[in-house]
Scaffold this motif. Structure first.
Motif, PDB file in Angstrom:
ATOM      1  N   PRO A   1      49.132  43.704   8.612  1.00  0.00           N
ATOM      2  CA  PRO A   1      49.025  43.047   9.918  1.00  0.00           C
ATOM      3  C   PRO A   1      49.848  41.748   9.973  1.00  0.00           C
ATOM      4  CG  PRO A   1      47.086  42.601   8.591  1.00  0.00           C
ATOM      5  CD  PRO A   1      47.964  43.497   7.769  1.00  0.00           C
ATOM      6  N   GLY A   2      50.018  41.198  11.181  1.00  0.00           N
ATOM      7  CA  GLY A   2      50.635  39.885  11.377  1.00  0.00           C
ATOM      8  C   GLY A   2      52.091  39.820  10.955  1.00  0.00           C
ATOM      9  N   GLN A   3      52.890  40.791  11.361  1.00  0.00           N
ATOM     10  CA  GLN A   3      54.297  40.807  10.973  1.00  0.00           C
ATOM     11  C   GLN A   3      55.119  39.811  11.795  1.00  0.00           C
ATOM     12  OE1 GLN A   3      55.673  42.426   8.519  1.00  0.00           O
ATOM     13  NE2 GLN A   3      53.711  43.332   7.930  1.00  0.00           N
ATOM     14  N   PRO A   4      55.976  39.015  11.135  1.00  0.00           N
ATOM     15  CA  PRO A   4      56.853  38.123  11.904  1.00  0.00           C
ATOM     16  C   PRO A   4      57.896  38.876  12.737  1.00  0.00           C
ATOM     17  CG  PRO A   4      57.293  37.946   9.527  1.00  0.00           C
ATOM     18  CD  PRO A   4      56.109  38.836   9.685  1.00  0.00           C
ATOM     19  N   TRP A   5      58.249  40.121  12.323  1.00  0.00           N
ATOM     20  CA  TRP A   5      59.217  40.921  13.081  1.00  0.00           C
ATOM     21  C   TRP A   5      58.558  42.270  13.369  1.00  0.00           C
ATOM     22  CZ3 TRP A   5      60.204  39.352   7.945  1.00  0.00           C
ATOM     23  CH2 TRP A   5      60.958  38.192   7.803  1.00  0.00           C
ATOM     24  N   PRO A   6      57.694  42.343  14.369  1.00  0.00           N
ATOM     25  CA  PRO A   6      56.856  43.547  14.540  1.00  0.00           C
ATOM     26  C   PRO A   6      57.661  44.831  14.761  1.00  0.00           C
ATOM     27  CG  PRO A   6      56.564  41.991  16.375  1.00  0.00           C
ATOM     28  CD  PRO A   6      57.364  41.281  15.329  1.00  0.00           C
ATOM     29  N   GLU A   7      58.689  44.803  15.612  1.00  0.00           N
ATOM     30  CA  GLU A   7      59.457  46.033  15.848  1.00  0.00           C
ATOM     31  C   GLU A   7      60.212  46.447  14.592  1.00  0.00           C
ATOM     32  OE1 GLU A   7      59.777  43.465  18.029  1.00  0.00           O
ATOM     33  OE2 GLU A   7      58.903  44.220  19.895  1.00  0.00           O
ATOM     34  N   PHE A   8      60.795  45.443  13.926  1.00  0.00           N
ATOM     35  CA  PHE A   8      61.516  45.760  12.695  1.00  0.00           C
ATOM     36  C   PHE A   8      60.562  46.363  11.663  1.00  0.00           C
ATOM     37  CE2 PHE A   8      62.186  44.412   8.317  1.00  0.00           C
ATOM     38  CZ  PHE A   8      63.327  45.142   8.030  1.00  0.00           C
ATOM     39  N   ALA A   9      59.373  45.759  11.515  1.00  0.00           N
ATOM     40  CA  ALA A   9      58.423  46.234  10.506  1.00  0.00           C
ATOM     41  C   ALA A   9      58.068  47.698  10.766  1.00  0.00           C
ATOM     42  CB  ALA A   9      57.167  45.362  10.519  1.00  0.00           C
ATOM     43  N   ALA A  10      57.832  48.024  12.029  1.00  0.00           N
ATOM     44  CA  ALA A  10      57.474  49.406  12.367  1.00  0.00           C
ATOM     45  C   ALA A  10      58.617  50.359  12.033  1.00  0.00           C
ATOM     46  CB  ALA A  10      57.109  49.499  13.854  1.00  0.00           C
ATOM     47  N   ALA A  11      59.840  49.941  12.362  1.00  0.00           N
ATOM     48  CA  ALA A  11      60.996  50.804  12.101  1.00  0.00           C
ATOM     49  C   ALA A  11      61.225  50.955  10.599  1.00  0.00           C
ATOM     50  CB  ALA A  11      62.249  50.226  12.775  1.00  0.00           C
ATOM     51  N   ALA A  12      61.037  49.868   9.851  1.00  0.00           N
ATOM     52  CA  ALA A  12      61.247  49.919   8.401  1.00  0.00           C
ATOM     53  C   ALA A  12      60.238  50.854   7.755  1.00  0.00           C
ATOM     54  CB  ALA A  12      61.139  48.512   7.807  1.00  0.00           C
ATOM     55  N   VAL A  13      58.974  50.738   8.177  1.00  0.00           N
ATOM     56  CA  VAL A  13      57.939  51.613   7.614  1.00  0.00           C
ATOM     57  C   VAL A  13      58.256  53.063   7.942  1.00  0.00           C
ATOM     58  CG1 VAL A  13      55.498  52.270   7.818  1.00  0.00           C
ATOM     59  CG2 VAL A  13      56.144  49.862   7.577  1.00  0.00           C
ATOM     60  N   GLN A  14      58.709  53.302   9.157  1.00  0.00           N
ATOM     61  CA  GLN A  14      59.057  54.669   9.539  1.00  0.00           C
ATOM     62  C   GLN A  14      60.215  55.209   8.699  1.00  0.00           C
ATOM     63  OE1 GLN A  14      60.081  55.255  13.654  1.00  0.00           O
ATOM     64  NE2 GLN A  14      59.657  57.459  13.521  1.00  0.00           N
ATOM     65  N   ALA A  15      61.137  54.313   8.326  1.00  0.00           N
ATOM     66  CA  ALA A  15      62.260  54.727   7.480  1.00  0.00           C
ATOM     67  C   ALA A  15      61.842  54.817   6.012  1.00  0.00           C
ATOM     68  CB  ALA A  15      63.422  53.747   7.636  1.00  0.00           C
ATOM     69  N   GLY A  16      60.591  54.433   5.720  1.00  0.00           N
ATOM     70  CA  GLY A  16      60.079  54.577   4.355  1.00  0.00           C
ATOM     71  C   GLY A  16      60.102  53.307   3.530  1.00  0.00           C
ATOM     72  N   PHE A  17      60.350  52.151   4.166  1.00  0.00           N
ATOM     73  CA  PHE A  17      60.452  50.910   3.400  1.00  0.00           C
ATOM     74  C   PHE A  17      59.239  50.014   3.644  1.00  0.00           C
ATOM     75  CE2 PHE A  17      65.062  51.916   4.240  1.00  0.00           C
ATOM     76  CZ  PHE A  17      65.307  52.409   2.965  1.00  0.00           C
ATOM     77  N   ARG A  18      58.768  49.360   2.570  1.00  0.00           N
ATOM     78  CA  ARG A  18      57.630  48.446   2.669  1.00  0.00           C
ATOM     79  C   ARG A  18      58.013  47.005   2.326  1.00  0.00           C
ATOM     80  NH1 ARG A  18      55.837  52.620   4.148  1.00  0.00           N
ATOM     81  NH2 ARG A  18      53.750  53.498   3.960  1.00  0.00           N
ATOM     82  N   THR A  19      59.132  46.828   1.622  1.00  0.00           N
ATOM     83  CA  THR A  19      59.539  45.489   1.188  1.00  0.00           C
ATOM     84  C   THR A  19      61.042  45.335   1.408  1.00  0.00           C
ATOM     85  OG1 THR A  19      57.886  45.635  -0.580  1.00  0.00           O
ATOM     86  CG2 THR A  19      59.513  43.856  -0.746  1.00  0.00           C
ATOM     87  N   VAL A  20      61.425  44.171   1.939  1.00  0.00           N
ATOM     88  CA  VAL A  20      62.851  43.896   2.132  1.00  0.00           C
ATOM     89  C   VAL A  20      63.146  42.488   1.617  1.00  0.00           C
ATOM     90  CG1 VAL A  20      64.745  43.688   3.796  1.00  0.00           C
ATOM     91  CG2 VAL A  20      62.902  45.332   4.207  1.00  0.00           C
ATOM     92  N   GLU A  21      64.252  42.354   0.917  1.00  0.00           N
ATOM     93  CA  GLU A  21      64.719  41.031   0.494  1.00  0.00           C
ATOM     94  C   GLU A  21      66.153  40.881   0.974  1.00  0.00           C
ATOM     95  OE1 GLU A  21      62.708  38.847  -1.361  1.00  0.00           O
ATOM     96  OE2 GLU A  21      64.259  37.341  -1.005  1.00  0.00           O
ATOM     97  N   ALA A  22      66.408  39.817   1.713  1.00  0.00           N
ATOM     98  CA  ALA A  22      67.763  39.586   2.225  1.00  0.00           C
ATOM     99  C   ALA A  22      68.360  38.377   1.517  1.00  0.00           C
ATOM    100  CB  ALA A  22      67.725  39.355   3.734  1.00  0.00           C
ATOM    101  N   LEU A  23      69.522  38.556   0.900  1.00  0.00           N
ATOM    102  CA  LEU A  23      70.169  37.479   0.139  1.00  0.00           C
ATOM    103  C   LEU A  23      71.473  37.091   0.838  1.00  0.00           C
ATOM    104  CD1 LEU A  23      69.648  39.104  -3.374  1.00  0.00           C
ATOM    105  CD2 LEU A  23      68.339  37.217  -2.381  1.00  0.00           C
ATOM    106  N   PRO A  24      71.686  35.803   1.043  1.00  0.00           N
ATOM    107  CA  PRO A  24      72.879  35.376   1.799  1.00  0.00           C
ATOM    108  C   PRO A  24      74.161  35.522   0.985  1.00  0.00           C
ATOM    109  CG  PRO A  24      71.694  33.458   0.984  1.00  0.00           C
ATOM    110  CD  PRO A  24      70.852  34.657   0.627  1.00  0.00           C
ATOM    111  N   MET A  25      75.251  35.830   1.671  1.00  0.00           N
ATOM    112  CA  MET A  25      76.590  35.791   1.065  1.00  0.00           C
ATOM    113  C   MET A  25      77.273  34.558   1.631  1.00  0.00           C
ATOM    114  SD  MET A  25      77.444  39.870   1.310  1.00  0.00           S
ATOM    115  CE  MET A  25      79.054  39.772   0.544  1.00  0.00           C
TER     116      MET A  25
END
Lengths: 252, 240
Positions: free
Chosen positions: B97-121
């Motif tokens: 619950p309480g996702q900062p990016w609710p639409e993204f979270a739903a789409a990520a879960v649907q694509a099979g992902f539960r954790t994301v880490e973004a590293l800057p270039m």
């Protein structure tokens, strides 16, 4: 909600075309570049395969001289931009580097009072349509915002050149009723991969070059009032195949 | 972590930068090795386009490509926040619950992902893109893994920006355009191969890359030659 830079520029292109009572073309793209991007003039040349490039439009005599200089000498920022498929930005023609890189073009350009030249390749992947050149009578770089907007204008010029070369059904469209906008943003950037994949698939289905395949893809979407991205998706999913053109005289 | 693979990866990345360098091949290597080294399920690289959008430059899987695309289209998600702030961004427990990016979270879960880490270039204060790591399980990446991931992203950034001939003093913006155009050429070539041999797009990419390696050509050049070739005799054939 503010409009994207792409939508704003396409609106300006369409507005310019309608004010001059004609369809959108590279002429409108050049006019918008001069009006909005702080440059003195602009030109567009079309690549034509084996033969030398062809000058399609110039905004003024200096632009014409620069385009002709490059074609005559066979060197200049435009040639390099097309070869590398990347923009070549020459903020100061008086600096040492331009003279070393283009020993004939640089003095010729300075002689007609040019301080800066910015060359943009009109390219979609392997498709090479030509070059858009911009010049300013004083030196100085494009701002990041101007640079991004020039890329968008180059995208527009690329499409117009390809459509003209292909004699496409999209040729008659004009931006006034928004059709031009439908065919371009935001589909292209956001569905990039599928549009490019579909273009590659069509080269085989239709037996044509990538440039022609891209024009046919756009023409199909336009004729059926569909989004380019949706047509591309159907082709990639193999739900849709396009057929080669019948022989012009109707014979099989 | 597989320390042998780690040292091999840095050697390979350095190699690529010295010899015939192909930016898209390089970024694909980066995503593949990130997956294997950092216990990720998938990885993707997005780059900034001066037109004012992010563009996907490489992804290790179709699912990663889709979820990167979702973020760009919906202007929401950890990769975008990472790009905008220049700081690493973690998205954990995406099905909770309480996702900062609710639409993204739903789409990520649907694509099979539960954790994301973004590293800057990043280079000299400018953020040019992000390396994004995806996990199917809800488990944060180890800090040691993230340090390695950031090092990979840093090396990739340097590689990306030195690709082109630096004595011509091209700007970062000019170089990025060439990289983005390379990606388009490769997608066009994938489409051509996929249609000719009835392949899936990822099979077409593998065929293209293997052919480039066998013939000692840059991936982009192989792809360009293939798209430009209008002869009926196809220069490239799937598995012998």
């Amino acid at each position: 909600m503010t409009q994207s830079p792409r939508a704003v520029l396409w609106g300006q292109i369409a507005e310019h075309a309608s004010r001059h009572d004609r369809g959108v073309s590279v002429a409108s793209v050049c006019a918008v570049a001069v009006a909005s991007e702080g440059v003195s003039g602009a030109w567009v040349t079309a690549a034509s395969g084996q033969t030398p490039d062809v000058i399609m439009y110039v905004t003024d005599p200096v632009a014409e001289q620069l385009a002709e200089l490059q074609l005559t000498l066979g060197e200049g920022p435009g040639q390099d931009a097309q070869a590398s498929a990347a923009p070549v930005l020459v903020a100061d023609l008086e600096a040492g580097e331009p003279s070393r890189r283009w020993p004939a073009f640089t003095p010729g350009a300075r002689q007609v009072g040019v301080g800066a030249v910015f060359a943009f390749p009109l390219t979609i992947g392997a498709i090479r349509a030509g070059e858009m050149g911009l010049y300013r009578d004083s030196p100085g770089p494009l701002t990041p915002k101007q640079f991004g907007e020039c890329l968008i204008l180059a995208d527009a010029a690329t499409v117009f050149l390809l459509d003209d070369a292909g004699g496409s059904v999209t040729r008659g469209y004009n931006g006034v009723n928004g059709r031009a906008l439908d065919l371009w943003p935001p589909d292209l950037a956001r569905h990039r991969a599928q549009i490019d994949q579909a273009t590659g698939m069509l080269t085989v289905q239709l037996g044509v070059t990538a440039g022609e395949a891209y024009v046919r893809l756009r023409a199909y979407a336009y004729a059926r009032d569909q989004r380019l991205a949706d047509v591309a998706r159907d082709i990639v999913a193999r739900r849709l195949r396009l057929e080669p053109d019948p022989a012009p005289d109707g014979e099989p | 972590m597989d320390s042998q693979l780690l040292s091999d990866t840095f050697v390979d990345l350095a190699d690529t930068m010295v010899a015939d360098f192909d930016i898209i091949d390089f970024l694909h290597m980066l995503t593949d090795r990130s997956v294997r080294l950092l216990a990720a399920s998938a990885a993707g690289v997005v780059l900034a386009d001066p037109r004012g959008e992010l563009r996907i430059a490489a992804a290790s899987s179709e699912a990663a490509e889709l979820i990167e695309l979702f973020q760009i289209q919906n202007d929401q998600g950890p990769c975008l926040d990472c790009f905008r702030t220049g700081q690493p961004v973690t998205a954990a427990d995406l099905s909770g619950p309480g996702q900062p990016w609710p639409e993204f979270a739903a789409a990520a879960v649907q694509a099979g992902f539960r954790t994301v880490e973004a590293l800057p270039m990043r280079l000299r204060g400018q953020v040019i893109g992000a390396l994004n790591l995806f996990r199917t399980e809800s488990a944060l990446f180890e800090p040691a893994d993230l340090r390695v991931g950031q090092a990979l992203a840093d090396v990739a950034t340097i590689g990306l920006l030195q690709e082109r001939n630096l004595r011509r003093s091209e700007t970062i913006a000019e170089q990025l355009q060439a990289a983005l155009n390379s990606r388009i050429i490769i997608e066009q070539a994938k489409g051509k191969l996929a249609e000719r041999y009835d392949l899936a797009m990822d099979q077409a990419f593998t065929l293209l890359r293997d052919h480039a390696r066998e013939t000692n050509q840059r991936l982009t050049e192989t792809a360009r030659n293939l798209v430009d070739d209008t002869s009926a005799d196809f220069p490239l054939k799937p598995g012998k």
